[in-house]
Enzyme design. Structure first.
Site, PDB file in Angstrom:
ATOM      1  N   GLU A 198      11.633 -34.752  38.206  1.00  0.00           N
ATOM      2  CA  GLU A 198      12.208 -33.445  37.857  1.00  0.00           C
ATOM      3  C   GLU A 198      11.322 -32.644  36.904  1.00  0.00           C
ATOM      4  OE1 GLU A 198      15.464 -31.893  38.873  1.00  0.00           O
ATOM      5  OE2 GLU A 198      14.016 -30.428  38.161  1.00  0.00           O
ATOM      6  N   GLY A 223       6.762 -27.963  26.902  1.00  0.00           N
ATOM      7  CA  GLY A 223       7.202 -28.354  25.565  1.00  0.00           C
ATOM      8  C   GLY A 223       7.740 -29.772  25.627  1.00  0.00           C
ATOM      9  N   ARG A 282      -3.684 -44.634  24.815  1.00  0.00           N
ATOM     10  CA  ARG A 282      -5.116 -44.923  24.892  1.00  0.00           C
ATOM     11  C   ARG A 282      -5.594 -45.495  23.563  1.00  0.00           C
ATOM     12  NH1 ARG A 282      -7.465 -40.232  28.038  1.00  0.00           N
ATOM     13  NH2 ARG A 282      -6.257 -39.201  26.409  1.00  0.00           N
ATOM     14  N   VAL A 294       5.073 -35.538  25.469  1.00  0.00           N
ATOM     15  CA  VAL A 294       6.329 -35.729  26.210  1.00  0.00           C
ATOM     16  C   VAL A 294       6.876 -37.145  25.977  1.00  0.00           C
ATOM     17  CG1 VAL A 294       7.446 -35.614  28.477  1.00  0.00           C
ATOM     18  CG2 VAL A 294       5.546 -34.066  27.961  1.00  0.00           C
ATOM     19  N   LYS A 319       2.731 -27.046  41.512  1.00  0.00           N
ATOM     20  CA  LYS A 319       4.201 -27.049  41.447  1.00  0.00           C
ATOM     21  C   LYS A 319       4.799 -26.460  42.730  1.00  0.00           C
ATOM     22  CE  LYS A 319       3.869 -26.573  36.453  1.00  0.00           C
ATOM     23  NZ  LYS A 319       3.752 -25.583  35.374  1.00  0.00           N
TER      24      LYS A 319
HETATM   25  P1  NAP Z   1      -0.460 -35.936  26.169  1.00  0.00           P
HETATM   26  O1  NAP Z   1       0.184 -35.414  24.939  1.00  0.00           O
HETATM   27  O2  NAP Z   1      -1.922 -35.758  26.318  1.00  0.00           O
HETATM   28  O3  NAP Z   1      -0.102 -37.490  26.276  1.00  0.00           O
HETATM   29  C1  NAP Z   1      -0.724 -38.340  27.173  1.00  0.00           C
HETATM   30  C2  NAP Z   1      -0.482 -39.753  26.706  1.00  0.00           C
HETATM   31  O4  NAP Z   1      -1.046 -40.654  27.668  1.00  0.00           O
HETATM   32  C3  NAP Z   1      -1.141 -40.069  25.380  1.00  0.00           C
HETATM   33  O5  NAP Z   1      -0.281 -40.866  24.611  1.00  0.00           O
HETATM   34  C4  NAP Z   1      -2.381 -40.870  25.788  1.00  0.00           C
HETATM   35  O6  NAP Z   1      -2.782 -41.793  24.784  1.00  0.00           O
HETATM   36  C5  NAP Z   1      -1.850 -41.608  26.992  1.00  0.00           C
HETATM   37  N1  NAP Z   1      -2.902 -42.034  27.923  1.00  0.00           N
HETATM   38  C6  NAP Z   1      -3.778 -41.264  28.600  1.00  0.00           C
HETATM   39  N2  NAP Z   1      -4.587 -42.020  29.374  1.00  0.00           N
HETATM   40  C7  NAP Z   1      -4.201 -43.311  29.155  1.00  0.00           C
HETATM   41  C8  NAP Z   1      -4.661 -44.560  29.626  1.00  0.00           C
HETATM   42  N3  NAP Z   1      -5.678 -44.642  30.498  1.00  0.00           N
HETATM   43  N4  NAP Z   1      -4.032 -45.671  29.186  1.00  0.00           N
HETATM   44  C9  NAP Z   1      -2.986 -45.596  28.325  1.00  0.00           C
HETATM   45  N5  NAP Z   1      -2.517 -44.438  27.830  1.00  0.00           N
HETATM   46  C10 NAP Z   1      -3.131 -43.309  28.234  1.00  0.00           C
HETATM   47  O7  NAP Z   1       0.207 -35.299  27.476  1.00  0.00           O
HETATM   48  P2  NAP Z   1       1.667 -34.673  27.611  1.00  0.00           P
HETATM   49  O8  NAP Z   1       1.611 -33.230  27.236  1.00  0.00           O
HETATM   50  O9  NAP Z   1       2.662 -35.552  26.967  1.00  0.00           O
HETATM   51  O10 NAP Z   1       1.846 -34.683  29.212  1.00  0.00           O
HETATM   52  C11 NAP Z   1       2.154 -35.872  29.908  1.00  0.00           C
HETATM   53  C12 NAP Z   1       2.454 -35.553  31.377  1.00  0.00           C
HETATM   54  O11 NAP Z   1       3.548 -34.649  31.433  1.00  0.00           O
HETATM   55  C13 NAP Z   1       1.309 -34.854  32.115  1.00  0.00           C
HETATM   56  O12 NAP Z   1       1.251 -35.280  33.457  1.00  0.00           O
HETATM   57  C14 NAP Z   1       1.691 -33.373  32.072  1.00  0.00           C
HETATM   58  O13 NAP Z   1       1.167 -32.633  33.147  1.00  0.00           O
HETATM   59  C15 NAP Z   1       3.194 -33.498  32.192  1.00  0.00           C
HETATM   60  N6  NAP Z   1       3.902 -32.349  31.636  1.00  0.00           N
HETATM   61  C16 NAP Z   1       3.715 -31.983  30.356  1.00  0.00           C
HETATM   62  C17 NAP Z   1       4.385 -30.892  29.842  1.00  0.00           C
HETATM   63  C18 NAP Z   1       4.210 -30.469  28.408  1.00  0.00           C
HETATM   64  O14 NAP Z   1       4.829 -29.479  28.010  1.00  0.00           O
HETATM   65  N7  NAP Z   1       3.412 -31.151  27.599  1.00  0.00           N
HETATM   66  C19 NAP Z   1       5.261 -30.153  30.683  1.00  0.00           C
HETATM   67  C20 NAP Z   1       5.466 -30.586  32.016  1.00  0.00           C
HETATM   68  C21 NAP Z   1       4.779 -31.689  32.483  1.00  0.00           C
HETATM   69  P3  NAP Z   1      -3.354 -41.273  23.368  1.00  0.00           P
HETATM   70  O15 NAP Z   1      -2.200 -40.614  22.682  1.00  0.00           O
HETATM   71  O16 NAP Z   1      -3.802 -42.503  22.690  1.00  0.00           O
HETATM   72  O17 NAP Z   1      -4.456 -40.312  23.693  1.00  0.00           O
END
Ligand code: NAP
Length: 420
Positions: free
Chosen positions: A121, A294, A43, A12, A197
């Site tokens: 949102e 997504g 990370r 995201v 949610k």
């Molecule tokens: P993701 O792809 O796993 O990305 C998480 C990011 O956070 C990565 O860049 C990770 O670093 C970084 N991170 C994690 N722990 C960290 C720390 N301690 N210090 C610094 N950086 C850290 O997750 P995502 O899918 O983008 O989702 C992000 C949020 O959006 C979540 O809360 C999820 O529930 C919400 N969300 C996601 C979606 C979706 O479709 N993906 C939909 C609705 C809501 P690295 O890249 O180095 O591992």
């Protein structure tokens, strides 16, 4: 100029940076100010990413920088809690997509945020602007009910089971191969993601301060092709629904597989899509439909929040400035839920069995609406499929417990609640 820092530049987060940069013209026109992503935390700095902003592996560097808005997109609960609370203490506006964080900490974050904007949102149904709809567009209404398909993974799996006759284990494997389900799918198929949610929506609609463990949550892992066939025969679809309903004495909150009449708009929502139906006392029924997840769809909602903050919107986090609807709206005990039920039984194929089964229902004051008998693969056994009229959950559970003690009934009872 508004500066944005992003903690978590993953799926995201990368889309957020991309949208802010590539759609900068339309965004600055709508916000009335330029919005620039300046720094992000990840990370691992070694991973290749499609963004050209400064990156750090220390979230504090983002929170303590000169950004105006901190966007939390890291996932999890405890680490984001620290990031968001510290950002607010530093006077930053915050945007998050993190439903798990809000399912547990939304009231204390609202308190801490005070007049600082804390927008979210993207945390419910990804790209569907349902939070804005409840907070703003429908704010003149008493909300009578919210019924939502809030988890795309479950909806994809149930759609496949219904339309293609695929069984649960097969469709789960396929969903995992396609990346729709995690290696450990419990959070999605167990109904917990949808519950997070639903709790957020229920806070805005009713001011209900509940945690996931306070509400009824059931997943889709017990749904079989027998249920699917029965549903089709009686004109139902099976959906995992998050349901919030205002009753005389409080609010029912529940997440469970549900049989819904196949002419209900929510029954037509297939595959990974999400949908939320909201009934307001003045507006009547409204229906919101769109992608629930997504990178781009979710980031679209995150950037919309950033634009709202840039415009100066400082509305209260949960959308109300005083207690909502006084003391009337309490979370109802799950045992007091009133609904209709479908139940399947495997019973001995001999005379008198049907009477014994139906007696248990009538002794508990529950009237049966329909009965279907189907042959079983096991000799001398048949499957009995029954539906009830509306009754209290506690009475129905007592029927299930008593049926288990009948010699003519085998143990494997399963039931699904019905909404019409
Ligand atoms: P993701 O792809 O796993 O990305 C998480 C990011 O956070 C990565 O860049 C990770 O670093 C970084 N991170 C994690 N722990 C960290 C720390 N301690 N210090 C610094 N950086 C850290 O997750 P995502 O899918 O983008 O989702 C992000 C949020 O959006 C979540 O809360 C999820 O529930 C919400 N969300 C996601 C979606 C979706 O479709 N993906 C939909 C609705 C809501 P690295 O890249 O180095 O591992």
């Amino acid at each position: 100029m508004i500066k944005v820092g992003i903690v978590g530049v993953g799926t995201v987060g990368q889309s957020v940076v991309d949208i802010l940069q590539k759609n900068a013209d339309i965004i600055s026109a709508r916000a009335g100010v330029d919005i620039i992503p300046t720094i992000g935390a990840v990370r691992s700095l070694d991973k290749k990413r499609a963004v050209d902003i400064k990156l750090t592996d220390n979230p504090n560097e983002v929170i303590n920088s000169d950004v105006d808005i901190v966007v939390e997109l890291m996932g999890g609960v405890e680490e984001p809690y620290k990031v968001v609370t510290q950002a607010l203490k530093n006077g930053k506006s915050v945007v998050t997509a993190n439903k798990a964080l809000l399912a547990y900490h939304r009231y204390e974050l609202q308190e801490l945020a005070g007049n600082l904007p804390l927008f979210y949102e993207a945390s419910v149904a990804g790209g569907i602007p349902i939070i804005g709809a409840l907070r703003n567009g429908l704010s003149a209404n008493h909300i009578e009910s919210i019924v939502g398909i809030l988890n795309g993974t479950c909806n994809y799996m149930l759609t496949k089971m219904i339309q293609e006759g695929v069984n649960y284990n097969e469709v789960l494997k396929e969903a995992q191969e396609l990346g729709y389900a995690e290696a450990d799918p419990t959070f999605d198929v167990g109904g917990f993601d949808a519950a997070h949610k639903l709790l957020i929506l229920a806070s805005i609609a009713y001011g209900i301060d509940a945690k996931p463990e306070d509400i009824l949550i059931e997943g889709i892992d017990n749904i079989s092709q027998t249920d699917v066939e029965f549903a089709k025969e009686f004109g139902y679809e099976i959906k995992l629904l998050g349901i919030a309903k205002k009753k005389d004495k409080g609010v029912e909150l529940r997440v469970h597989p549900t049989m819904v009449k196949d002419n209900h708009p929510i029954a037509k929502v297939d595959g990974v899509m999400n949908a939320v139906s909201v009934v307001g006392d003045r507006v009547g029924q409204t229906m919101f439909y769109g992608p629930g997840a997504g990178g781009d769809a979710t980031a679209s909602a995150v950037v919309a929040d950033i634009i709202e903050i840039a415009r100066g919107n400082r509305g209260p986090m949960l959308g109300y400035k005083r207690g909502l609807e006084g003391e009337k709206l309490k979370l109802l005990n799950a045992k007091d839920i009133v609904t209709k039920y479908y139940i399947k039984l495997k019973v001995e194929d001999k005379s008198g069995v049907l009477a014994k089964v139906t007696n248990v229902f009538s002794e508990n004051g529950i009237s049966i609406s329909s009965i279907l008998q189907k042959p079983s693969k096991i000799q001398d056994r048949v499957r009995l499929l029954l539906t009830t009229h509306e009754c209290k959950e506690r009475d129905f559970i007592s029927v299930v417990t008593k049926l288990k003690t009948l010699d003519c009934v085998e143990e494997n009872l399963g039931f699904i609640r019905i909404e019409e």
